[in-house]
Design a protein around this motif. Sequence first.
Motif, mmCIF file in Angstrom:
data_model
loop_
_atom_site.group_PDB
_atom_site.id
_atom_site.type_symbol
_atom_site.label_atom_id
_atom_site.label_comp_id
_atom_site.label_asym_id
_atom_site.label_seq_id
_atom_site.Cartn_x
_atom_site.Cartn_y
_atom_site.Cartn_z
ATOM 1 N N GLY A 4 23.649 9.899 69.565
ATOM 2 C CA GLY A 4 22.509 8.983 69.612
ATOM 3 C C GLY A 4 22.767 7.800 70.536
ATOM 4 N N SER A 19 24.826 7.812 73.091
ATOM 5 C CA SER A 19 24.857 8.332 74.460
ATOM 6 C C SER A 19 23.457 8.519 75.027
ATOM 7 C CB SER A 19 25.603 9.668 74.516
ATOM 8 O OG SER A 19 26.916 9.518 74.084
ATOM 9 N N VAL A 20 22.578 9.087 74.230
ATOM 10 C CA VAL A 20 21.210 9.310 74.687
ATOM 11 C C VAL A 20 20.501 7.974 74.912
ATOM 12 C CG1 VAL A 20 18.961 10.244 73.988
ATOM 13 C CG2 VAL A 20 21.026 11.602 73.655
ATOM 14 N N THR A 21 20.701 7.030 74.007
ATOM 15 C CA THR A 21 20.091 5.709 74.160
ATOM 16 C C THR A 21 20.628 4.995 75.397
ATOM 17 O OG1 THR A 21 19.844 5.546 71.759
ATOM 18 C CG2 THR A 21 19.676 3.505 73.012
ATOM 19 N N THR A 27 28.833 13.810 76.368
ATOM 20 C CA THR A 27 27.888 14.394 75.414
ATOM 21 C C THR A 27 28.200 15.866 75.177
ATOM 22 O OG1 THR A 27 26.228 12.812 76.180
ATOM 23 C CG2 THR A 27 25.430 14.659 74.889
ATOM 24 N N SER A 84 27.079 12.622 65.393
ATOM 25 C CA SER A 84 25.635 12.462 65.575
ATOM 26 C C SER A 84 25.297 11.044 66.022
ATOM 27 C CB SER A 84 24.892 12.782 64.282
ATOM 28 O OG SER A 84 25.122 14.114 63.907
ATOM 29 N N ILE A 85 25.971 10.065 65.437
ATOM 30 C CA ILE A 85 25.763 8.663 65.840
ATOM 31 C C ILE A 85 26.198 8.463 67.286
ATOM 32 C CG2 ILE A 85 26.562 6.294 65.440
ATOM 33 C CD1 ILE A 85 26.651 7.055 62.421
#
Length: 161
Positions: free
Chosen positions: A42, A44-46, A85, A38-39
């Motif tokens: 996060g 990757s999206v950021t 991702t 999950s981190i």
Amino acid sequence: MKYKLSVLLFLSTIISTCFSRFQADTSDTFEMMMGFMSIIIGFSVTALSIVATSNFSKTLYKIEDKTDNSKTLLHNLVDVFKTSTGFFIVNIISIFVYSIFSNDWLIKTNGFIPDLFELPLNKVSVANILQALIWSLLVISIFEFYHLFKLFCNYVIQNSK
């Protein structure tokens, strides 16, 4: 590259399934893995958001890829983010599937889902295969995350110029 990762995943799952001698209680480990994944998602999206809002993205969009004329360097960068991702999400989904089906009435008792076949070192069951898949995906995801992090660091440096 996607083909090579798929073959690597398949082979590592098969090898790991065949040679895993014991089926350990992995509920705490898989819970920790889900937090880690999950981190990573996060991050990757950021990172992708930073890429999207950067002026350097416009420069990458104008540069054609040398190996594929239909893509730009920005397309290649976004493809790396999508692939990484995707591995992270598949790993989380496989942990969910394992946790749903790993209760006593389904996998831990061989009455409902019997062993698929027996090898000299191990009885291969659905639980073994799922565990091997999760561990294989974790190893690949860590390498993908390292590659993604290295690529993002290079992007930041190029963006600063």
